[in-house]
Write a protein that holds these residues in place. Structure first.
Motif, short mmCIF file in Angstrom:
data_model
loop_
_atom_site.label_atom_id
_atom_site.label_comp_id
_atom_site.label_asym_id
_atom_site.label_seq_id
_atom_site.Cartn_x
_atom_site.Cartn_y
_atom_site.Cartn_z
N HIS A 59 0.33 1.78 -1.29
CA HIS A 59 -0.98 1.39 -1.74
C HIS A 59 -1.73 1.00 -0.67
CE1 HIS A 59 -0.57 1.81 -6.37
NE2 HIS A 59 0.66 1.59 -6.06
N ARG A 100 0.60 9.59 -12.91
CA ARG A 100 0.94 8.28 -13.52
C ARG A 100 0.28 7.16 -12.77
NH1 ARG A 100 3.07 3.57 -11.87
NH2 ARG A 100 4.45 4.69 -10.24
N ASP A 101 0.63 7.13 -11.44
CA ASP A 101 -0.29 5.96 -10.76
C ASP A 101 -1.61 6.49 -10.75
OD1 ASP A 101 0.29 3.64 -9.79
OD2 ASP A 101 1.32 4.18 -8.10
N HIS A 140 6.38 4.52 -1.39
CA HIS A 140 5.30 4.43 -2.26
C HIS A 140 4.42 3.46 -1.57
CE1 HIS A 140 4.01 4.60 -6.42
NE2 HIS A 140 3.21 3.66 -6.07
N ASN A 172 -3.62 5.07 -3.81
CA ASN A 172 -2.33 5.12 -3.29
C ASN A 172 -2.39 6.00 -1.93
OD1 ASN A 172 -1.93 4.80 -6.23
ND2 ASN A 172 0.35 5.33 -5.95
MN MN Z 1 2.18 2.27 -7.75
#
Ligand code: MN
Length: 489
Positions: free
Chosen positions: A193, A11-12, A191, A227
């Motif tokens: 980055h 997804r990301d 989560h 990420n």
């Molecule tokens: Mn993200």
């Protein structure tokens, strides 16, 4: 304490500029993620497209051990698509910063909490597991952030997630933020980055602050700078955080990293931790020497731990110890003098700015080993006259059993002329050149030329090679080396 891993490569990670995976490719990655022990797989975002839903459905059909999630906004239209894909769970993403609420959603905090609560209710009514991710949480007012989480928990949310959406946390502020949330009654995930290159560090700090789940992508791919990288984070937890562990099969990390690099076309920088080409390569003489004696001297973990092999790179910093090791791996046993000669030849090549490959090493070693034979024929000089209006002509000075001989020859080209000049001597009469093959070892007009030839005398066939910057010298050297072999018993 065990840390759960939610991998969002599909997804990301797929939101990496230029990356788009087919349903088959996504299924291959998901299969490997499941095998390697990831607890939660974010398979995509069901609202995105028909193709995306197809991918997610393929994955949910497999009956993996991992929980399969879809990304979802707090809207019934999104959640309905998630339900259509038969996912176990949703990653319900609710923006919580002032900036996102007023500028992006153009709504108010009160309305946002209602929206979030309604979405959680809708998911729970339809039997979904819900992880509520507060988007831009790291730039949100902590009290408001808490109230979003507390509301969601009251509505039955299963896990909550703190998103450092633009990667502005530091290890200290990450620890601080998670410490303020650790008393909430559901598991907290993190989560991060990598905009400042701190995603892994911030994730480790979040764990210390109370997070029990981490979001990662393989090779750290993702929007912008990406990420938290799965391999770096998982191995760091295993090796550097004493009281924490994961269920990931670490020795398969390199395999999954290569798979994702290949399928996404996002290649790994050579100096990347754990999975980069150079992560377990050694060139420096002092380092190689230490490594051979005890690998712990210059390796914080063994390459085998993550499914890799140690590599000694051949280059000018390589000491004789590492070189000897490499030669033995190539099946070449050399004495001390030969080893020193090979080492010197490598330095000459490396000083010319060349990368020294295994093939180069093999050739250099062959040459050095050749030199140490008792050769009957020795080449002293070759002179060529060649050009576009000249018949290529060569004169050679060689010695045969110590006797100096001068000879000349012509040919179609300079190499042909040089070989003819040698061949016309009596001793070469019954020797036939049956194969001639040229390779440029490295690119560029200054490349080393590798000439491989096959010679025959009666029943005896030998091959020999010559490696020089000059194609004529390389050819003559190969020819004479071959003849010497034919003439030796
Ligand atoms: Mn993200």
């Amino acid at each position: 304490m065990n840390i759960n891993v939610l991998d969002t490569t599909l997804r990301d990670g797929e939101q990496t500029p230029g990356v788009s995976l087919t349903p088959q490719e996504k299924l291959r990655i998901a299969t490997k993620l499941d095998e390697i022990g990831v607890e939660f797989i974010e398979a995509g975002s069901a609202i995105t497209s028909e193709g995306e839903r197809e991918s997610i459905k393929q994955i949910t059909k497999q009956g993996f051990n991992a929980e399969i999630l879809s990304f979802s906004r707090p809207l019934t239209v999104d959640i309905d698509y998630c339900l259509e894909c038969d996912v176990d769970a949703v990653n319900l993403v609710v923006p919580t910063s002032e900036l996102h609420i007023s500028d992006k959603l153009q709504t108010t905090k009160e309305k946002l909490i209602d929206l979030s609560n309604d979405a959680v209710d809708y998911c729970k009514d339809h039997g979904l597991i819900v992880e509520l991710s507060a988007e831009d949480a790291s730039r949100s007012d902590v009290d408001f952030l808490k109230s979003v989480y507390v509301n969601a928990i009251q509505h039955g949310v299963d896990r909550i997630c703190v998103c450092d959406t633009v990667g502005i946390l530091t290890p200290d502020s990450s620890f601080e933020l998670f410490s303020q949330l650790r008393d909430l009654s559901v598991p907290i995930s993190c989560h991060c980055h990598n905009d400042f290159g701190l995603a892994v560090a911030n994730t480790l700090s979040a764990i210390k602050g109370g997070a029990s789940e981490i979001h990662t992508t393989i090779n750290g791919i993702g929007e912008r700078a990406g990420n938290t990288s799965f391999e770096e984070c998982v191995v760091s937890i295993d090796r550097l955080l004493d009281d924490y562990s994961t269920n990931i099969r670490i020795n398969e990390i390199y395999d999954i990293s290569k798979l994702v690099a290949r399928l996404t076309g996002v290649y790994i920088q050579p100096n990347k931790a754990i999975v980069g080409e150079n992560a377990f390569s050694h060139e420096s003489g002092i380092h190689s020497d230490g490594i051979i004696k005890n690998s712990a001297t210059y390796e914080p973990m063994t390459p085998e731990l993550v499914g890799r092999k140690r590599k000694f790179v051949i280059g000018k910093h390589m000491g004789t110890h590492g070189l000897d090791n490499r030669l033995k791996e190539l099946g070449l046993n050399v004495n001390d003098n030969q080893l020193k000669q090979i080492c010197d030849d490598i330095k000459i090549l490396a000083d010319k700015g060349k990368t020294v490959t295994d093939v180069d090493l093999q050739v250099i070693a062959d040459n050095v080993l050749e030199i140490n034979h008792k050769d009957r024929i020795k080449l002293d000089e070759v002179t060529i006259v060649s050009g576009n209006k000249v018949m290529p002509t060569a004169s050679v000075k060689i010695s045969i059993d110590g006797e100096e001989i001068l000879n000349a020859g012509v040919g179609l080209g300079p190499v042909d002329a040089a070989i003819n000049a040698i061949k016309s001597l009596d001793i070469f009469q019954d020797i036939d050149l049956i194969e001639y093959h040229v390779d440029s070892i490295t690119g560029g007009t200054d490349a080393f030329i590798d000439v491989i030839i096959k010679l025959q005398k009666g029943d005896k066939v030998v091959s020999a090679r010559g490696t020089e910057a000059d194609i004529i010298n390389a050819s003559v050297k190969a020819y004479i080396a071959g003849v010497n072999r034919l003439l030796s018993d």
